[in-house]
Structures are given as C-alpha cells and as structure tokens.
Enzyme design. Structure first.
Site: not given
Ligand code: SAH
Length: 230
Positions: A79
């Site tokens: 993000s």
């Molecule tokens: N907080 C992260 C950014 C995350 S982007 C950072 O600082 O880098 C969102 C993430 O959520 C992605 O990596 C995606 O694979 C994950 N995601 C999507 N659906 C999910 C679920 N059901 N459970 C866990 N993670 C999930």
C-alpha cells in the site's frame, strides 16, 4: 540477481524524511474523512524507522519512499505509505497489544505494526509471499511477528482474541470470524467493497460489553481478499 547499485543510506534517509512530511500533509487534507488531523507521534516514528526499501524489489528501491503503492510480485501491491500510516493510526495501538494482520504481502505493514504493538500475527494466503516475508522480517530483527500461510477469512482462532485486527486486502463484507476474534475494547480496520468499485475503509470498534459500532472512513483501492486456493 539485480544490477541495481547498493542504496546510498543518506539519500534513503532524506527520501524517508520527505515522505514523512507528505504523509503529515495528506493526513491534514483527509481529516474530514478520517477525523484525524494528524497521526500519533508513535505512528510517525514507526514510519520513520521501518526501512521500506528493504521490502520492495531491489530495482524499485529508488522509488521506495514515494507516497504511492509499489508492486511486490505475484500480482500484489504494497500500500501507499499514507494508507499504511492511516490504518496503523486508526488501530490506536499500545505496546502490549496483540495484533492480527490479514495479507502479509512483503511484510512492510507488519513491520510498522511490530514497532507499535507487542506481537503481530500475520496471515498470507500466498506461500510464495509468506515465506520471503517471514525471512525478511527475521533478518531485519522483527522478532515479534509471526507469519503463517493460510486463509485470512478464518482468522487465527488459536491466538484469538486480538486487541486489533487489520486487513490489507478487500473482501465484499466483513468476515464474521474476524469480528468474533476481536477482543472487547478492540479495533478492526478493513477495506470493504466489490473489487471493481470503490471500496471504503471501515473501522469497527468493539466496546467493553462486546457491542460493535462501525465507522466508514474514506474511499480506497485494495487488491481483493480471496479464498485460499481460489
Ligand atoms: N500488507 C501488505 C500488502 C498486502 S497486499 C504489505 O505491507 O506488503 C494484500 C495481500 O493480501 C496480498 O499479498 C494477498 O495475497 C493477500 N491476501 C488476499 N486474500 C487473502 C486471504 N484470504 N488471506 C490472507 N491473505 C490474503
């Protein structure tokens, strides 16, 4: 292997300081949405400490401190720093808090939370992101983060309840398991909405009697929260 030159620590530091000024300015501009004119000193200090360039692709290091999202591979993004700071601020963390994060990604948000809370439990659905994120957080000394590959829709019942829960991928509605796993007095911050429409950043507060109130904050764009294996 990357051909990118090793980062110049002074340039990175200057870029990080400029970013803090931008985050503060954006916080003031969005105060009518968020109710927060400025983020806490603790959140700003955490944003100043975490080396964001360690979490991005080596070829993107020069842009690591731009106030915008960055690709982290496998179709996912880290993000925008302002959003990381806002969500961290809305959790109102104290140093003893136990936090659940859904969507570890590269581990950057987890590191910011680890600066502010007692322990961070983070779930990532993609093993290919969870494994390097775990190693990176360990290498950077974040011993108070536990990363698990799994389905965030289920939360982490073995470690519940949590003082704060943050979701960094957008489901269409708030998963019941996460509300159940929020402690009385806890805060949940989550983007909610359909994947191709505007999502809203939502904050749920569970009071000491377990009653839940919802505040809708501001429009955001997150990757969708998906079922494991979907
Ligand atoms: N907080 C992260 C950014 C995350 S982007 C950072 O600082 O880098 C969102 C993430 O959520 C992605 O990596 C995606 O694979 C994950 N995601 C999507 N659906 C999910 C679920 N059901 N459970 C866990 N993670 C999930």
């Amino acid at each position: 292997m990357s051909n990118a030159p090793p980062p110049d620590p002074e340039k990175l530091n200057a870029a990080r300081q400029r970013l803090l000024v931008e985050i503060a300015a954006t916080a003031a501009e969005t105060a009518n949405w968020t109710g927060r004119q400025a983020f806490s000193d603790a959140v700003m200090a955490a944003m100043a400490r975490v080396p964001r360039h360690e979490f991005v692709d080596p070829d993107s290091r020069a842009a690591a401190y731009a106030n915008r999202p960055q690709p982290i591979g496998h179709g996912q993004t880290i993000s925008q720093p302002y959003i990381v700071a806002l969500m961290s601020d809305l959790l109102d963390l104290v140093p003893t808090d136990r936090v659940l994060e859904i969507g570890t990604g590269c581990g950057y948000q987890a590191a910011v939370l680890a600066e502010l809370a007692g322990h961070v439990y983070s779930i990532e659905t993609l093993e290919k992101l969870a494994t390097p994120a775990r190693a990176r957080l360990k290498r950077l000394g974040y011993d108070n983060v536990t990363v698990q590959a799994g389905d965030g829709f289920l939360g982490w019942p073995e470690e519940a309840p949590f003082d704060a829960i943050i979701v960094t991928a957008a489901p269409e509605r708030i998963p019941d398991a996460l509300v159940d796993q929020l402690a009385n007095g806890g805060r949940l911050v989550i983007p909610i909405g359909p994947q191709h429409e505007t999502q809203f950043l939502v904050r749920l507060i569970k009071d000491q009697d377990g009653a839940v109130t919802r505040q809708d904050m501001l429009p955001v764009a997150f990757v969708p929260m998906v079922r494991k294996g979907a």
